[in-house]
Design a protein around this motif. Sequence first.
Motif, PDB file in Angstrom:
ATOM      1  N   PRO A 106      -8.492   5.562  -1.354  1.00 22.95           N
ATOM      2  CA  PRO A 106      -8.149   6.978  -1.300  1.00 22.95           C
ATOM      3  C   PRO A 106      -7.296   7.352  -2.515  1.00 22.95           C
ATOM      4  CG  PRO A 106      -7.478   5.848   0.724  1.00 22.95           C
ATOM      5  CD  PRO A 106      -7.988   4.814  -0.210  1.00 22.95           C
ATOM      6  N   VAL A 107      -7.599   8.462  -3.146  1.00 24.50           N
ATOM      7  CA  VAL A 107      -6.883   8.881  -4.343  1.00 24.50           C
ATOM      8  C   VAL A 107      -5.666   9.703  -3.916  1.00 24.50           C
ATOM      9  CG1 VAL A 107      -7.078   9.935  -6.606  1.00 24.50           C
ATOM     10  CG2 VAL A 107      -9.077   8.900  -5.552  1.00 24.50           C
ATOM     11  N   ASN A 108      -4.761   9.043  -3.246  1.00 26.89           N
ATOM     12  CA  ASN A 108      -3.532   9.663  -2.771  1.00 26.89           C
ATOM     13  C   ASN A 108      -2.376   8.910  -3.429  1.00 26.89           C
ATOM     14  OD1 ASN A 108      -1.229  10.329  -1.358  1.00 26.89           O
ATOM     15  ND2 ASN A 108      -2.240  10.366   0.642  1.00 26.89           N
ATOM     16  N   PRO A 109      -1.593   9.557  -4.283  1.00 20.51           N
ATOM     17  CA  PRO A 109      -0.522   8.859  -4.989  1.00 20.51           C
ATOM     18  C   PRO A 109       0.448   8.112  -4.056  1.00 20.51           C
ATOM     19  CG  PRO A 109      -0.785  11.063  -5.889  1.00 20.51           C
ATOM     20  CD  PRO A 109      -1.668  10.965  -4.675  1.00 20.51           C
ATOM     21  N   LEU A 110       0.676   8.648  -2.867  1.00 19.80           N
ATOM     22  CA  LEU A 110       1.579   7.945  -1.944  1.00 19.80           C
ATOM     23  C   LEU A 110       0.956   6.655  -1.429  1.00 19.80           C
ATOM     24  CD1 LEU A 110       2.939  10.998   0.089  1.00 19.80           C
ATOM     25  CD2 LEU A 110       4.065   9.719  -1.739  1.00 19.80           C
ATOM     26  N   ARG A 111      -0.353   6.653  -1.234  1.00 22.97           N
ATOM     27  CA  ARG A 111      -1.025   5.441  -0.732  1.00 22.97           C
ATOM     28  C   ARG A 111      -1.092   4.339  -1.798  1.00 22.97           C
ATOM     29  NH1 ARG A 111      -2.817   3.884   3.949  1.00 22.97           N
ATOM     30  NH2 ARG A 111      -4.734   3.171   3.047  1.00 22.97           N
ATOM     31  N   VAL A 153      -4.511   6.271 -10.831  1.00 23.42           N
ATOM     32  CA  VAL A 153      -5.524   6.891  -9.987  1.00 23.42           C
ATOM     33  C   VAL A 153      -6.903   6.355 -10.370  1.00 23.42           C
ATOM     34  CG1 VAL A 153      -6.604   9.098  -9.385  1.00 23.42           C
ATOM     35  CG2 VAL A 153      -4.130   8.941  -9.583  1.00 23.42           C
TER      36      VAL A 153
END
Length: 192
Positions: free
Chosen positions: A180-185, A171
């Motif tokens: 974007p701090v989105n683990p899936l992205r 992250v």
Amino acid sequence: MSFTRYGRLYYLDPGEHTYKVGDKVLVPTDSGPEVAECVWAPQYTSEDVEGLPVCAGPAGEEHLSRDESNKRRRAEARSVSKRLIKRHSLPMKVVGIDYLDEDNVYTVYFSAPHRVDFRALVRDLARNLRARVELRQIGPRDEARLQGGIGPCGRDLCCATFLKDFEPVSVRMAKDQDLPVNPLRIAGRAAG
């Protein structure tokens, strides 16, 4: 050279032969020589490049027919796998299939949101395909590598073209790059 089922590029020493774009050649692999297509003509480099595998020569008629037969077997295995996964109501998606004809072994690569008990599926697959079957669960980055695609930059995914090893994406790295701090992205197709 490129194996059409993955699209990833491999560099080879052309040896004593001269190849042109589109030629079908034999590439040494752990399971014996496999057919690949020349996508970049050989060229000399000023640097000493060592450790490249040496091309095993042009693909003959018997190699091309074996490759075509293996393509048909992989396609058949994909459809059988999808049908049986649906029948067993398993939450998994077939991503890719390999077939080693010398050992009569299929390797089915799949993705799933969590661990899956696929013992009954393996038995059904082995019975339907009349071969040994191995199932391997892969992560989102490996899935992107096998399926290929276009990244947010508009180019082919890095993981499908030249990256060999996947370093962990944190992250912190995403924050440093204003992603974007989105683990899936940062773990799937966008991580390419």
